[in-house]
Design an enzyme around this catalytic site. Structure first.
Site, PDB file in Angstrom:
ATOM      1  N   ASP A   1      -2.678   1.716   7.306  1.00  0.00           N
ATOM      2  CA  ASP A   1      -1.930   1.370   6.099  1.00  0.00           C
ATOM      3  C   ASP A   1      -1.521  -0.101   6.073  1.00  0.00           C
ATOM      4  O   ASP A   1      -1.533  -0.738   5.010  1.00  0.00           O
ATOM      5  CB  ASP A   1      -0.698   2.266   5.985  1.00  0.00           C
ATOM      6  CG  ASP A   1      -1.060   3.733   5.797  1.00  0.00           C
ATOM      7  OD1 ASP A   1      -2.130   3.994   5.221  1.00  0.00           O
ATOM      8  OD2 ASP A   1      -0.295   4.613   6.241  1.00  0.00           O
TER       9      ASP A   1
ATOM     10  N   ASP B   1       0.861  -1.180   0.000  1.00  0.00           N
ATOM     11  CA  ASP B   1       0.000   0.000   0.000  1.00  0.00           C
ATOM     12  C   ASP B   1       0.896   1.229   0.000  1.00  0.00           C
ATOM     13  O   ASP B   1       1.660   1.438   0.941  1.00  0.00           O
ATOM     14  CB  ASP B   1      -0.911   0.017   1.220  1.00  0.00           C
ATOM     15  CG  ASP B   1      -1.819   1.238   1.247  1.00  0.00           C
ATOM     16  OD1 ASP B   1      -2.488   1.489   0.230  1.00  0.00           O
ATOM     17  OD2 ASP B   1      -1.836   1.952   2.275  1.00  0.00           O
TER      18      ASP B   1
ATOM     19  N   GLU C   1      -2.357  -1.973  -5.764  1.00  0.00           N
ATOM     20  CA  GLU C   1      -3.665  -1.368  -6.007  1.00  0.00           C
ATOM     21  C   GLU C   1      -3.586  -0.465  -7.225  1.00  0.00           C
ATOM     22  O   GLU C   1      -2.618   0.280  -7.393  1.00  0.00           O
ATOM     23  CB  GLU C   1      -4.093  -0.564  -4.780  1.00  0.00           C
ATOM     24  CG  GLU C   1      -5.502  -0.013  -4.853  1.00  0.00           C
ATOM     25  CD  GLU C   1      -5.897   0.711  -3.585  1.00  0.00           C
ATOM     26  OE1 GLU C   1      -7.091   1.026  -3.424  1.00  0.00           O
ATOM     27  OE2 GLU C   1      -5.006   0.987  -2.744  1.00  0.00           O
TER      28      GLU C   1
END
Length: 421
Positions: free
Chosen positions: A378, A212, A296
């Protein structure tokens, strides 16, 4: 497998003039050919081919005699690049080709063949320009490869690699010459060693890592590791402001103003080099320690439109970092899995699956109301990215679904991110 190797060159005053002429001429040909293609299609519905554009160069050289002093293959390559841009656009892999502008710092041209590299004196020969000093800080091919696969000519006890002599082996590909805004010249040599890409290695949950990316922290791994954001641009802002104020005080068009502008460009170049070096080190570390990386799909261009976050997002360099991860994964046979940008990662509890819809950006830690698990925002997002990617892969078993993309254009993008295809 193709790889590019970039080196800095140090041309003399005359060679710098010739290089600048090539930059401008290639840009001129590109814009001229773009105008011809757009005009012929809009008025007559005629698709102009590369052969037609190259034949037009003969006429252009009669109207503009200075074009005769330049490498003709570099001019033809400009036409080829334009048609490649159109091809990418119609395939959904790029935007419609537009005019190149000098103010965009677009200074580059390509040399498809007939260049030479002197390994003894560390010089490179470019057609119509001559021998230029080059810093070969690393080998673009190892010594055994040079000895066994390349033809080396010896002139006055100097070893020279001639691209023309090795043309039949198709190892030395196109060479690209470029200049940065800070006035530094580089050459990038494309090498094809004809070694096939490694077969993707097997991976499971234990050898897969979710990542992330963020602003406060550069990257957060599903293993719990947090990589701090070095914020290179932010650390240089005070110096950049001082240099920019010096520019504003100089008379427009004066030599002192040009010197002040060069100092600003040099500082920006330093920041870019620091960021690039940092991303290379982080990306190779992640690739070396994992067999599969889950990411992502972020709409970076859309996020940058937020003026409150634009500078911070640009400073961290998410897109470039993901690009480095992608091609290094291909080099080492690792797998890149991607989830959709609308998949819940931060708001989802990785333990019980509870979704906290009221989670705002300022909340960095939260407790799941369902299972009472305490989450660092996170780290929880990185774990969810990993779980969603692996779940999609196991459920559907295709690269497109594993990447969380459903549209045709998005599926093509997904294939480029995965080593499976």
């Amino acid at each position: 497998m193709k790889k590019g190797f970039k080196y800095r060159i140090y041309p003399n005053k005359e060679q710098r003039t010739l290089l600048e002429q090539h930059f401008g001429s290639v840009r001129f040909i590109y814009n001229r050919s773009l105008f011809i293609k757009n005009t012929m299609y809009s008025k007559f519905k005629i698709n102009v081919s590369e052969i037609d554009l190259n034949n037009n160069l003969i006429s252009l050289k009669e109207f503009h005699p200075w074009l005769k002093d330049l490498n003709s293959q570099s001019l033809q390559q400009a036409n080829r690049n334009l048609l490649t841009g159109f091809k990418n656009f119609f395939e959904g892999n790029g935007s419609y080709p537009t005019r190149k502008n000098k103010r965009d710092n677009d200074f580059s041209f390509q040399v498809p063949q007939n260049y030479q590299i002197n390994l003894t004196t560390s010089k490179i020969y470019l057609p119509k320009i001559g021998w230029i000093k080059i810093v070969l800080h690393r080998d673009f091919v190892d010594k055994e490869f040079i000895k066994n696969k390349l033809v080396i000519k010896e002139v006055n006890d100097e070893l020279i690699i001639d691209q023309k002599l090795n043309k039949e082996f198709d190892i030395l590909k196109t060479l690209t010459v470029s200049r940065t805004s800070a006035g530094r010249y580089h050459v990038s040599i494309l090498i094809d060693d004809h070694v096939p890409e490694p077969t993707p290695v097997e991976f499971d949950e234990s050898t897969t890592v979710g990542i992330d990316v963020g602003i406060k922290s550069f990257a957060i791994l599903s293993s719990g590791e947090v990589i701090d954001n070095p914020r290179f641009l932010k650390k240089s802002l005070n110096k950049l402001k001082k240099l920019q104020r010096a520019v504003s005080k100089k008379k427009v068009g004066s030599k002192n103003r040009k010197k002040a502008v060069a100092k600003v460009a040099k500082q920006h170049q330093l920041v870019a080099n620091q960021r690039n070096d940092f991303q290379h080190k982080v990306s190779i570390k992640i690739i070396s320690e994992s067999q599969a990386i889950c990411l992502e799909d972020l709409n970076v261009s859309g996020m940058i439109k937020n003026h409150k976050l634009a500078q911070a997002i640009s400073d961290v360099g998410w897109s470039e970092f993901i690009r480095k991860l992608t091609y290094k994964a291909e080099w080492y046979g690792k797998t890149i899995l991607r989830i959709g940008r609308f998949d819940a990662s931060s708001k989802l509890c990785n333990v019980c699956g509870y979704k906290k819809d009221d989670l705002t950006l300022d909340i960095r830690e939260w407790e799941c109301p369902s299972c009472k698990t305490f989450h660092y925002r996170d780290v929880n997002a990185a774990i969810n990215i990993k779980n969603i990617a692996l779940n999609n892969l196991n459920t559907v078993g295709t690269t497109e679904r594993a990447c969380g993309l459903t549209g045709i254009g998005q599926r093509n993008e997904a294939r480029s991110y995965s080593v499976f295809s």
